[in-house]
Design a protein around this motif. Structure first.
Motif, PDB file in Angstrom:
ATOM      1  N   MET A   1       0.812  -1.208   0.000  1.00  0.00           N
ATOM      2  CA  MET A   1       0.000   0.000   0.000  1.00  0.00           C
ATOM      3  C   MET A   1       0.854   1.272   0.000  1.00  0.00           C
ATOM      4  SD  MET A   1      -3.088  -0.887  -0.250  1.00  0.00           S
ATOM      5  CE  MET A   1      -4.128  -2.327  -0.055  1.00  0.00           C
ATOM      6  N   ASP A   2       2.190   1.098  -0.062  1.00  0.00           N
ATOM      7  CA  ASP A   2       3.074   2.258  -0.047  1.00  0.00           C
ATOM      8  C   ASP A   2       2.856   3.130  -1.277  1.00  0.00           C
ATOM      9  OD1 ASP A   2       6.340   3.152  -0.699  1.00  0.00           O
ATOM     10  OD2 ASP A   2       5.351   3.682   1.193  1.00  0.00           O
ATOM     11  N   PHE A   3       2.270   2.522  -2.347  1.00  0.00           N
ATOM     12  CA  PHE A   3       1.983   3.283  -3.567  1.00  0.00           C
ATOM     13  C   PHE A   3       1.117   4.498  -3.249  1.00  0.00           C
ATOM     14  CE2 PHE A   3      -0.909   4.280  -7.018  1.00  0.00           C
ATOM     15  CZ  PHE A   3      -0.031   4.493  -8.080  1.00  0.00           C
ATOM     16  N   PHE A   4       0.188   4.333  -2.322  1.00  0.00           N
ATOM     17  CA  PHE A   4      -0.725   5.422  -1.973  1.00  0.00           C
ATOM     18  C   PHE A   4      -0.144   6.376  -0.923  1.00  0.00           C
ATOM     19  CE2 PHE A   4      -3.612   2.011  -3.474  1.00  0.00           C
ATOM     20  CZ  PHE A   4      -4.222   2.702  -4.509  1.00  0.00           C
ATOM     21  N   LYS A   5       1.067   6.092  -0.433  1.00  0.00           N
ATOM     22  CA  LYS A   5       1.758   6.967   0.521  1.00  0.00           C
ATOM     23  C   LYS A   5       0.886   7.231   1.753  1.00  0.00           C
ATOM     24  CE  LYS A   5       4.256   9.177  -3.269  1.00  0.00           C
ATOM     25  NZ  LYS A   5       4.549  10.444  -3.983  1.00  0.00           N
ATOM     26  N   LEU A   6       0.425   6.163   2.374  1.00  0.00           N
ATOM     27  CA  LEU A   6      -0.492   6.266   3.510  1.00  0.00           C
ATOM     28  C   LEU A   6       0.143   6.989   4.692  1.00  0.00           C
ATOM     29  CD1 LEU A   6      -2.195   2.741   3.451  1.00  0.00           C
ATOM     30  CD2 LEU A   6      -2.908   4.847   2.304  1.00  0.00           C
ATOM     31  N   LYS A   7       1.358   6.589   5.070  1.00  0.00           N
ATOM     32  CA  LYS A   7       2.023   7.227   6.221  1.00  0.00           C
ATOM     33  C   LYS A   7       2.276   8.697   5.956  1.00  0.00           C
ATOM     34  CE  LYS A   7       4.274   3.113   8.128  1.00  0.00           C
ATOM     35  NZ  LYS A   7       5.570   2.477   8.502  1.00  0.00           N
ATOM     36  N   GLN A   8       2.691   9.002   4.737  1.00  0.00           N
ATOM     37  CA  GLN A   8       2.963  10.397   4.375  1.00  0.00           C
ATOM     38  C   GLN A   8       1.706  11.256   4.481  1.00  0.00           C
ATOM     39  OE1 GLN A   8       5.242  10.857   0.720  1.00  0.00           O
ATOM     40  NE2 GLN A   8       4.218  12.801   0.290  1.00  0.00           N
ATOM     41  N   ASN A   9       0.545  10.638   4.271  1.00  0.00           N
ATOM     42  CA  ASN A   9      -0.728  11.362   4.339  1.00  0.00           C
ATOM     43  C   ASN A   9      -1.454  11.150   5.667  1.00  0.00           C
ATOM     44  OD1 ASN A   9      -1.391  12.629   1.520  1.00  0.00           O
ATOM     45  ND2 ASN A   9      -0.485  10.626   1.057  1.00  0.00           N
ATOM     46  N   ASN A  10      -0.720  10.614   6.653  1.00  0.00           N
ATOM     47  CA  ASN A  10      -1.262  10.437   8.013  1.00  0.00           C
ATOM     48  C   ASN A  10      -2.554   9.619   8.038  1.00  0.00           C
ATOM     49  OD1 ASN A  10       0.796  12.099   9.220  1.00  0.00           O
ATOM     50  ND2 ASN A  10      -0.306  13.882   8.404  1.00  0.00           N
ATOM     51  N   THR A  11      -2.532   8.477   7.353  1.00  0.00           N
ATOM     52  CA  THR A  11      -3.697   7.605   7.347  1.00  0.00           C
ATOM     53  C   THR A  11      -3.228   6.153   7.331  1.00  0.00           C
ATOM     54  OG1 THR A  11      -5.770   7.099   6.181  1.00  0.00           O
ATOM     55  CG2 THR A  11      -3.857   7.630   4.818  1.00  0.00           C
ATOM     56  N   ASN A  12      -4.182   5.214   7.302  1.00  0.00           N
ATOM     57  CA  ASN A  12      -3.838   3.796   7.269  1.00  0.00           C
ATOM     58  C   ASN A  12      -4.888   3.039   6.470  1.00  0.00           C
ATOM     59  OD1 ASN A  12      -6.056   3.005   9.175  1.00  0.00           O
ATOM     60  ND2 ASN A  12      -4.837   4.220  10.612  1.00  0.00           N
ATOM     61  N   VAL A  13      -4.620   1.755   6.241  1.00  0.00           N
ATOM     62  CA  VAL A  13      -5.495   0.940   5.399  1.00  0.00           C
ATOM     63  C   VAL A  13      -6.913   0.878   5.956  1.00  0.00           C
ATOM     64  CG1 VAL A  13      -5.915  -1.380   4.485  1.00  0.00           C
ATOM     65  CG2 VAL A  13      -3.591  -0.458   4.520  1.00  0.00           C
ATOM     66  N   LYS A  14      -7.051   0.627   7.267  1.00  0.00           N
ATOM     67  CA  LYS A  14      -8.376   0.515   7.881  1.00  0.00           C
ATOM     68  C   LYS A  14      -9.187   1.787   7.688  1.00  0.00           C
ATOM     69  CE  LYS A  14     -10.719  -0.264  12.304  1.00  0.00           C
ATOM     70  NZ  LYS A  14     -10.547  -0.503  13.763  1.00  0.00           N
ATOM     71  N   THR A  15      -8.556   2.929   7.933  1.00  0.00           N
ATOM     72  CA  THR A  15      -9.246   4.213   7.792  1.00  0.00           C
ATOM     73  C   THR A  15      -9.686   4.445   6.351  1.00  0.00           C
ATOM     74  OG1 THR A  15      -7.981   5.194   9.598  1.00  0.00           O
ATOM     75  CG2 THR A  15      -9.026   6.715   8.064  1.00  0.00           C
ATOM     76  N   GLU A  16      -8.808   4.119   5.397  1.00  0.00           N
ATOM     77  CA  GLU A  16      -9.121   4.324   3.986  1.00  0.00           C
ATOM     78  C   GLU A  16     -10.263   3.419   3.533  1.00  0.00           C
ATOM     79  OE1 GLU A  16      -7.295   6.576   1.641  1.00  0.00           O
ATOM     80  OE2 GLU A  16      -7.007   7.384   3.654  1.00  0.00           O
TER      81      GLU A  16
END
Length: 442
Positions: free
Chosen positions: A1-16
């Motif tokens: 999921m790093d493609f979506f840059k989750l950590k950089q956008n302060n989010t995670n898979v569950k939230t998304e």
């Protein structure tokens, strides 16, 4: 999921995932509503159900991977009514030619999305006029909804009169409207689709207007050439849309999509501070607009009117969605709807039509932000808003608005408040009336 840059956008898979499901629930109503509206143009209902779901999947997934923003996309409400009632029915233009106009406008929008044209538009067209266009579109959609429900009816003496309130179908439509309004007021997520389904169940149980439970709830997608997706897929007629008399139609699709997309995307972005980054914000905005344009271009091929960013994406953003993973979840959820054709076909018309009025109300709410203390804005907004439903034409509403704005500024000698954008659009509006005259329609 790093493609979506989750950590950089302060989010995670569950939230998304939660954000994506939330957005899906608030916008799934588009499948029965859009299919019902556009079927009036002569297109097959079953084909439209598949096409609407398919274009939502493609456009939302494309935006997920291309722009990485949590903006879901589907067939634009307002533009589907314009496509059907103003273009196909009022002007007697075939749906194939209308789809050709959608393709051309979408392609032009795609080219413009890679330029600074959007910035030029924002700077040159007063925000108040853009808000008036949205409010006018709301009135237009509401007028159509009231007519489809039977609340108002045509009258040769006074043009429009109240409908037949002794008709059980009209009363059922009013009941559905009250139900959806109640669910929306108490802030139930998915109020539209919940209201549609609840009223459908009531109609099925009591056999209102011959409504009945679907024999099956699930089926494989209908791709047949007779009445399925094959009957409308790639049937657009681009050559017939390359006609001087189609220019106003193409411009209306283009201008409405531009303003609608800019307003929706920036509004969604503001909720989640998605475009605030000085380096990446402008780039993300441009890429999301490009996704919108790609969606419309593909949509015209699949068999739908203009595709646009959905304001319901704000529900996902408010649930924490910050990346394209949210939009991808929406696309995945819509894949499931491809197998619900019997359910969507069984929904009664007056379980769907009230949504038009609700959408109209939401669009019209923008009128509260218009500066009516400015004479030019007040006059232009007035004409824009009333002329769309009164003339059954969004194009005419645009034209009256821009021309009246220009005239009032000239009369008051407010030269500093005029710019090339207003002048060019006013001249195009005058050209629209000349084209109508040439066609012998006035």
């Amino acid at each position: 999921m790093d493609f979506f840059k989750l950590k950089q956008n302060n989010t995670n898979v569950k939230t998304e995932i939660i954000a994506g499901i939330t957005t899906f629930l608030t916008m799934i109503y588009i499948i029965p509503v859009n299919s019902h509206i556009m079927s009036n143009s002569g297109m097959h209902l079953e084909g439209l159900i598949i096409a609407t779901a398919l274009v939502t999947i493609i456009a939302s997934a494309f935006n997920a991977f291309f722009a990485n923003t949590p903006v879901a996309m589907s067939v634009g409400m307002g533009m589907n009514t314009y496509f059907t009632f103003s273009v196909c029915l009022a002007q007697n233009i075939s749906w194939q030619s209308a789809l050709g106009a959608v393709f051309i406008s979408g392609f032009i929008f795609l080219l413009l999305s890679f330029t600074n044209f959007r910035i030029w538009i924002i700077r040159n067209i007063p925000k108040d006029l853009r808000l008036a266009m949205c409010a006018g579109l709301g009135c237009f959609v509401t007028f159509l909804g009231l007519g489809q429900m039977g609340i108002i009816a045509k009258d040769d003496n006074v043009f429009v009169r109240i409908g037949d309130f002794s008709d059980p179908n009209v009363l059922f439509g009013i009941f559905t409207l009250i139900l959806i309004l109640f669910l929306w007021v108490i802030k139930i997520k998915g109020a539209f689709i919940i209201g549609i389904l609840l009223s459908s169940i009531i109609a099925w149980v009591f056999n209102i207007n011959n409504a009945s439970f679907p024999e099956h709830f699930f089926s494989f997608p209908n791709f047949s050439q007779e009445n399925g997706l094959g009957s409308i897929f790639a049937k657009l007629d681009i050559l017939s849309a390359l006609n001087i008399f189609m220019i106003p139609v193409i411009l209306t699709f283009l201008i409405t999509q531009l303003f609608d997309s800019l307003g929706t995307i920036t509004g969604v972005g503001e909720r989640g501070k998605i475009f605030d980054d000085p380096k990446e914000g402008e780039k993300k905005l441009g890429m999301t607009l490009a996704s919108d344009a790609v969606g419309s271009t593909i949509g015209s091929i699949v068999g739908t009117s203009t595709v646009t960013a959905f304001v319901e994406s704000t529900t996902g953003v408010e649930s924490g969605g910050r990346t394209g993973l949210t939009a991808l979840v929406v696309a995945f959820c819509f894949i499931l709807t491809l197998f619900l054709l019997p359910l969507f076909k069984a929904i009664p018309a007056n379980s769907i039509n009230p949504v038009l009025i609700m959408v109209g109300i939401l669009m019209f709410m923008e009128v509260r932000n218009i500066n009516f203390k400015d004479d030019a804005i007040a006059v232009a907004s007035f004409f824009t808003i009333i002329m769309m439903p009164f003339t059954y034409s969004i194009t005419t509403g645009f034209a009256f608005g821009f021309i009246s704005y220009l005239l009032v500024r000239i009369f008051k000698k407010e030269w500093d408040k005029l710019n090339m954008g207003i002048i060019i659009l006013s001249l195009i509006s005058l050209g629209n009336f000349l084209l109508i005259a040439l066609e012998g329609k006035i």
